[in-house]
Design an enzyme around this catalytic site. Sequence first.
Site, mmCIF file in Angstrom:
data_model
loop_
_atom_site.group_PDB
_atom_site.id
_atom_site.type_symbol
_atom_site.label_atom_id
_atom_site.label_comp_id
_atom_site.label_asym_id
_atom_site.label_seq_id
_atom_site.Cartn_x
_atom_site.Cartn_y
_atom_site.Cartn_z
ATOM 1 N N SER A 172 0.852 -1.184 0.000
ATOM 2 C CA SER A 172 0.000 0.000 0.000
ATOM 3 C C SER A 172 0.888 1.234 0.000
ATOM 4 O O SER A 172 2.079 1.160 0.338
ATOM 5 C CB SER A 172 -0.898 0.007 1.241
ATOM 6 O OG SER A 172 -1.499 1.259 1.461
ATOM 7 N N TYR A 185 -1.869 -0.985 10.616
ATOM 8 C CA TYR A 185 -1.898 -1.241 9.178
ATOM 9 C C TYR A 185 -0.674 -0.628 8.490
ATOM 10 O O TYR A 185 0.016 -1.298 7.709
ATOM 11 C CB TYR A 185 -3.184 -0.674 8.578
ATOM 12 C CG TYR A 185 -3.327 -0.914 7.096
ATOM 13 C CD1 TYR A 185 -3.729 -2.160 6.617
ATOM 14 C CD2 TYR A 185 -3.076 0.101 6.174
ATOM 15 C CE1 TYR A 185 -3.871 -2.385 5.249
ATOM 16 C CE2 TYR A 185 -3.214 -0.117 4.807
ATOM 17 C CZ TYR A 185 -3.604 -1.353 4.352
ATOM 18 O OH TYR A 185 -3.742 -1.583 3.005
ATOM 19 N N LYS A 189 2.379 -2.602 6.571
ATOM 20 C CA LYS A 189 2.658 -2.371 5.155
ATOM 21 C C LYS A 189 4.089 -1.865 4.940
ATOM 22 O O LYS A 189 4.702 -2.161 3.909
ATOM 23 C CB LYS A 189 1.635 -1.403 4.558
ATOM 24 C CG LYS A 189 0.229 -1.994 4.468
ATOM 25 C CD LYS A 189 0.208 -3.287 3.644
ATOM 26 C CE LYS A 189 -1.186 -3.849 3.502
ATOM 27 N NZ LYS A 189 -1.220 -5.098 2.674
#
Length: 300
Positions: A172, A185, A189
């Site tokens: 991402s 998150y 990533k």
Amino acid sequence: MNIILDLLALLFIISYSYLESLLKFFIPRRRKSVAGEIVLITGAGHGIGRLTAYEFAKRKSRLVLWDINKQGVEETAGECRKLGATVHAYKVDCSNREEIYSSVTQVKKEVGDISILVNNAGAIYPAKLLSTKDEEISKTFEVNILGHFWITKALLPSMMKRDYGHIVTVASVCGHGVIPYLIPYCSSKFAAVGFHRALTVELEALGKTGIKTSCLCPVFVNTGVTKNPSTRLWPVLETDEVVRSLIDGILTNKKMIFVPSYLNISLLLEKFLPERALAAIRRIQNVQFEAVVGHKTKMK
């Protein structure tokens, strides 16, 4: 004297590389065929994983689809069969190491050696850090990065034996820059991007240049996982747009796939801007989505 020669050689290589990149910008890259390749896609029950499976099915690949949602992965498999592909669908929890290893063993017996791996399964829990449950943090890392380790470790030996394959990491833009209310998150990533880069360098060091690697880094994608995302500077992408870029990157062996492509320039500029300027950009950007703050869900 040796160091001077090495530096001169380095300058030549840098100049040559820039010239080569410039030429490739104007000359279309050659696309490889994936017909007959055995492709494993995790998180294939919806979103990016599902549409990626459709694209490989159109290109006559043999598909191995994993997802924790049995109904979702079976629906994807059914559509791929309509496109003429041979498909094997499995219910697999990509946060469970033992289940991953046993599923890989089953796939090798029933289908064969995987030649293209798309590590796509992901988990996200938008919330303030102090509102995020411990088990949600653990699950985020188990799916978004540790699962990549276990699956790659299980499949890499056969690729190395043949010096052939392709490992795709779905990461991402959050693996390059940070967004509040997504601390686990973003952290996972960043780890996924690091995994891709380190794996790429290690394969080169081992002389396994026949094994290609790619890393997908999109901005917000409208898959329904993050509720009501919006930004003022970046577009909210549709899944099919992201998958088109992903497939193009895989077929041309592109190492880092940014969607939209100008993200590369934006992230490069951030490395040179002072903190006050970056804070101003974040205010202008005004990233918003639904996140848990305290015991309530709010737009952040």
